[in-house]
Design a protein around this motif. Structure first.
Motif, PDB file in Angstrom:
ATOM      1  N   SER A  24       0.452  -1.259   0.519  1.00  0.00           N
ATOM      2  CA  SER A  24      -0.108  -0.210  -0.059  1.00  0.00           C
ATOM      3  C   SER A  24       0.899   0.942   0.201  1.00  0.00           C
ATOM      4  N   SER A  25       0.457   2.656  -0.324  1.00  0.00           N
ATOM      5  CA  SER A  25       0.866   3.412  -0.331  1.00  0.00           C
ATOM      6  C   SER A  25      -0.243   4.742  -0.466  1.00  0.00           C
ATOM      7  N   ASN A  79      -3.376  -6.554  -5.229  1.00  0.00           N
ATOM      8  CA  ASN A  79      -1.889  -6.371  -4.773  1.00  0.00           C
ATOM      9  C   ASN A  79      -1.342  -6.898  -3.841  1.00  0.00           C
ATOM     10  N   THR A  80      -1.660  -8.064  -3.792  1.00  0.00           N
ATOM     11  CA  THR A  80      -1.113  -9.056  -2.822  1.00  0.00           C
ATOM     12  C   THR A  80      -0.143 -10.164  -3.314  1.00  0.00           C
TER      13      THR A  80
END
Length: 131
Positions: A24-25, A79-80
């Motif tokens: 994350s970001s 995103n994993t």
């Protein structure tokens, strides 16, 4: 970019665990442009590579100790990245870290085996395998 590794725990020899690494970001970023590696560090030992996966997920690498027992995979829509670990042995006891490296499109299929390639690291998740 922040990475969150999870899924560690205590398991008996021969058991399984599934580790997850989510990125994350606060700034815009694209998960699918990041190659990912899993590393581990046992007490008193140096950090070592366990597995790695290319941006697309089509190419993977496994350390000899992980071949046939561990599987690295990723879902770029979530995103994993996961590390499925089967037939665990007490020698697998370690803190497991995920790491990511942003790459340009020319390197989307490349695997990065060494920790010095990686810019972003998760906090680690402890895996304890009892005999």
């Amino acid at each position: 970019l922040q990475l969150q590794a999870s899924g560690g725990g205590w398991v008996q020899s021969g058991g399984s665990l599934r580790l997850s690494c989510a990125g994350s970001s606060a700034s815009p970023w694209t998960f699918e442009t990041h190659a990912v590696g899993w590393f581990r560090q046992a007490p008193g030992k140096e950090r070592e590579a366990v597995a790695a996966i290319s941006c697309s997920g089509r190419n993977t690498y496994y350390a000899d100790s992980a071949k046939g027992r561990f599987t690295i995979s990723r879902d770029n829509t979530k995103n994993t990245v996961w590390l499925q670990m089967n037939r665990l042995d007490p020698d697998d006891t370690a803190v497991y870290y995920c790491a990511m490296k942003g790459v340009t499109s020319a390197y989307y299929e490349r695997i990065y085996r060494h920790d010095y390639y990686y810019s972003y690291w998760g906090q680690g998740t402890l895996v304890t395998v009892s005999s």
